[in-house]
Design a protein around this motif. Structure first.
Motif, PDB file in Angstrom:
ATOM      1  N   GLU A  13       0.866  -1.187   0.000  1.00 25.20           N
ATOM      2  CA  GLU A  13       0.000   0.000   0.000  1.00 25.20           C
ATOM      3  C   GLU A  13       0.902   1.236   0.000  1.00 25.20           C
ATOM      4  O   GLU A  13       1.696   1.436   0.919  1.00 25.20           O
ATOM      5  N   ILE A  14       0.790   2.047  -1.040  1.00 24.96           N
ATOM      6  CA  ILE A  14       1.637   3.228  -1.178  1.00 24.96           C
ATOM      7  C   ILE A  14       0.773   4.478  -1.134  1.00 24.96           C
ATOM      8  O   ILE A  14      -0.218   4.592  -1.855  1.00 24.96           O
ATOM      9  N   HIS A  35       4.772   6.947   1.661  1.00 20.62           N
ATOM     10  CA  HIS A  35       4.522   6.180   2.882  1.00 20.62           C
ATOM     11  C   HIS A  35       4.114   4.784   2.410  1.00 20.62           C
ATOM     12  O   HIS A  35       3.038   4.612   1.840  1.00 20.62           O
ATOM     13  N   LEU A  36       4.986   3.791   2.629  1.00 20.43           N
ATOM     14  CA  LEU A  36       4.742   2.427   2.157  1.00 20.43           C
ATOM     15  C   LEU A  36       4.352   1.543   3.331  1.00 20.43           C
ATOM     16  O   LEU A  36       4.993   1.570   4.370  1.00 20.43           O
ATOM     17  N   ARG A  37       3.280   0.770   3.156  1.00 17.22           N
ATOM     18  CA  ARG A  37       2.824  -0.176   4.194  1.00 17.22           C
ATOM     19  C   ARG A  37       2.763  -1.558   3.559  1.00 17.22           C
ATOM     20  O   ARG A  37       2.181  -1.729   2.487  1.00 17.22           O
ATOM     21  N   PHE A  38       3.369  -2.545   4.256  1.00 20.56           N
ATOM     22  CA  PHE A  38       3.415  -3.914   3.762  1.00 20.56           C
ATOM     23  C   PHE A  38       3.026  -4.850   4.895  1.00 20.56           C
ATOM     24  O   PHE A  38       3.738  -4.955   5.894  1.00 20.56           O
ATOM     25  N   ASN A  39       1.863  -5.505   4.751  1.00 19.72           N
ATOM     26  CA  ASN A  39       1.389  -6.435   5.770  1.00 19.72           C
ATOM     27  C   ASN A  39       2.125  -7.761   5.588  1.00 19.72           C
ATOM     28  O   ASN A  39       1.889  -8.484   4.617  1.00 19.72           O
ATOM     29  N   ILE A  40       3.016  -8.066   6.514  1.00 12.60           N
ATOM     30  CA  ILE A  40       3.873  -9.240   6.387  1.00 12.60           C
ATOM     31  C   ILE A  40       3.052 -10.529   6.471  1.00 12.60           C
ATOM     32  O   ILE A  40       3.224 -11.434   5.663  1.00 12.60           O
ATOM     33  N   ALA A  41       2.162 -10.614   7.445  1.00 15.10           N
ATOM     34  CA  ALA A  41       1.399 -11.841   7.658  1.00 15.10           C
ATOM     35  C   ALA A  41       0.481 -12.157   6.473  1.00 15.10           C
ATOM     36  O   ALA A  41       0.278 -13.324   6.132  1.00 15.10           O
ATOM     37  N   ALA A  42      -0.078 -11.139   5.833  1.00 16.91           N
ATOM     38  CA  ALA A  42      -1.017 -11.361   4.730  1.00 16.91           C
ATOM     39  C   ALA A  42      -0.318 -11.446   3.375  1.00 16.91           C
ATOM     40  O   ALA A  42      -0.978 -11.575   2.350  1.00 16.91           O
ATOM     41  N   THR A  62       5.262  -2.766  12.928  1.00 13.97           N
ATOM     42  CA  THR A  62       4.305  -2.454  13.990  1.00 13.97           C
ATOM     43  C   THR A  62       3.929  -3.712  14.758  1.00 13.97           C
ATOM     44  O   THR A  62       4.271  -4.825  14.366  1.00 13.97           O
ATOM     45  N   GLN A  63       3.174  -3.518  15.852  1.00 13.71           N
ATOM     46  CA  GLN A  63       2.692  -4.644  16.658  1.00 13.71           C
ATOM     47  C   GLN A  63       1.822  -5.585  15.821  1.00 13.71           C
ATOM     48  O   GLN A  63       1.817  -6.784  16.041  1.00 13.71           O
ATOM     49  N   GLY A  64       1.091  -5.037  14.864  1.00 15.71           N
ATOM     50  CA  GLY A  64       0.205  -5.833  14.019  1.00 15.71           C
ATOM     51  C   GLY A  64       0.920  -6.533  12.877  1.00 15.71           C
ATOM     52  O   GLY A  64       0.280  -7.161  12.033  1.00 15.71           O
ATOM     53  N   GLY A  65       2.236  -6.411  12.790  1.00 14.86           N
ATOM     54  CA  GLY A  65       2.994  -7.082  11.747  1.00 14.86           C
ATOM     55  C   GLY A  65       2.986  -6.356  10.417  1.00 14.86           C
ATOM     56  O   GLY A  65       3.107  -6.987   9.364  1.00 14.86           O
ATOM     57  N   VAL A  66       2.848  -5.036  10.456  1.00  9.89           N
ATOM     58  CA  VAL A  66       2.858  -4.235   9.229  1.00  9.89           C
ATOM     59  C   VAL A  66       4.172  -3.458   9.177  1.00  9.89           C
ATOM     60  O   VAL A  66       4.528  -2.750  10.121  1.00  9.89           O
ATOM     61  N   LEU A  67       4.889  -3.604   8.076  1.00 12.36           N
ATOM     62  CA  LEU A  67       6.135  -2.877   7.869  1.00 12.36           C
ATOM     63  C   LEU A  67       5.805  -1.511   7.279  1.00 12.36           C
ATOM     64  O   LEU A  67       5.092  -1.423   6.274  1.00 12.36           O
ATOM     65  N   VAL A  68       6.304  -0.444   7.918  1.00 11.84           N
ATOM     66  CA  VAL A  68       6.020   0.922   7.466  1.00 11.84           C
ATOM     67  C   VAL A  68       7.335   1.583   7.088  1.00 11.84           C
ATOM     68  O   VAL A  68       8.242   1.701   7.905  1.00 11.84           O
ATOM     69  N   LEU A  69       7.441   2.002   5.826  1.00  6.48           N
ATOM     70  CA  LEU A  69       8.634   2.700   5.345  1.00  6.48           C
ATOM     71  C   LEU A  69       8.233   4.083   4.855  1.00  6.48           C
ATOM     72  O   LEU A  69       7.177   4.239   4.236  1.00  6.48           O
ATOM     73  N   LYS A  70       9.087   5.064   5.111  1.00  2.00           N
ATOM     74  CA  LYS A  70       8.851   6.415   4.617  1.00  2.00           C
ATOM     75  C   LYS A  70      10.045   6.821   3.778  1.00  2.00           C
ATOM     76  O   LYS A  70      11.184   6.758   4.244  1.00  2.00           O
ATOM     77  N   ALA A  86      12.652  -0.357  -3.272  1.00  3.17           N
ATOM     78  CA  ALA A  86      13.989  -0.955  -3.214  1.00  3.17           C
ATOM     79  C   ALA A  86      14.378  -1.278  -1.780  1.00  3.17           C
ATOM     80  O   ALA A  86      14.960  -2.332  -1.510  1.00  3.17           O
ATOM     81  N   ARG A  87      14.037  -0.384  -0.849  1.00  6.30           N
ATOM     82  CA  ARG A  87      14.345  -0.641   0.565  1.00  6.30           C
ATOM     83  C   ARG A  87      13.543  -1.816   1.097  1.00  6.30           C
ATOM     84  O   ARG A  87      14.055  -2.627   1.882  1.00  6.30           O
ATOM     85  N   LEU A  88      12.278  -1.926   0.676  1.00 11.14           N
ATOM     86  CA  LEU A  88      11.453  -3.074   1.072  1.00 11.14           C
ATOM     87  C   LEU A  88      12.064  -4.369   0.543  1.00 11.14           C
ATOM     88  O   LEU A  88      12.203  -5.348   1.267  1.00 11.14           O
ATOM     89  N   HIS A  89      12.436  -4.355  -0.720  1.00  9.28           N
ATOM     90  CA  HIS A  89      13.026  -5.539  -1.345  1.00  9.28           C
ATOM     91  C   HIS A  89      14.337  -5.923  -0.652  1.00  9.28           C
ATOM     92  O   HIS A  89      14.588  -7.099  -0.391  1.00  9.28           O
ATOM     93  N   GLU A  90      15.148  -4.933  -0.322  1.00 11.02           N
ATOM     94  CA  GLU A  90      16.430  -5.168   0.365  1.00 11.02           C
ATOM     95  C   GLU A  90      16.206  -5.791   1.742  1.00 11.02           C
ATOM     96  O   GLU A  90      16.914  -6.713   2.149  1.00 11.02           O
TER      97      GLU A  90
END
Length: 135
Positions: A13-14, A35-42, A62-70, A86-90
């Protein structure tokens, strides 16, 4: 090395937001930060990679397992979007390879003797700091 993992763009989610810091009118007017959000569990990542990613002590998860990158390094939204992806992929590639199992070893006889010799030298130094015997 194993094949690189592919992250489906639909799972990311961007959102474009206004950047912080210096930049004058451009920063105040243009939503160039990402602002990038990536739900790891889903996500469709393999279960072992998900587990290692969630177990990593990264403050951006986050506590809910969501990776947040800015991403706000660049002036344009496209470059910041590419930077965030690229940072998410890395980050995902960093945990894709399982850590090597530690092989238990024993200290060598020489290293044990050196350690004990150092301890006895230190004991002599500390013993010399005591009150002098006046008898």
């Amino acid at each position: 090395m194993s094949r690189p993992l592919v992250i489906d763009e639909a799972e990311v989610e961007i959102t474009a937001i206004r950047a912080q810091g210096a930049g004058g009118q451009n920063v105040n007017k243009v939503a160039s930060a990402i602002h990038l959000r990536f739900n790891i569990a889903a996500s469709s990542l393999p279960d072992d990679v998900k587990a290692r990613l969630l177990a990593s002590r990264d403050s951006r998860i986050t506590q809910g397992g969501v990776l947040v990158l800015k991403a706000q390094r660049h002036r344009t939204q496209e470059l910041n979007r590419l930077d965030a992806l690229a940072r998410l992929h890395e980050l995902v590639q960093g945990v894709a390879q399982p850590p090597r199992a530690r092989k238990a070893t024993r200290p060598t006889r020489g290293s044990q003797l050196r350690r004990l010799a150092g301890k006895s030298r230190r004991a002599v130094v500390k013993a010399g700091r005591g009150r002098p015997d006046l008898s």
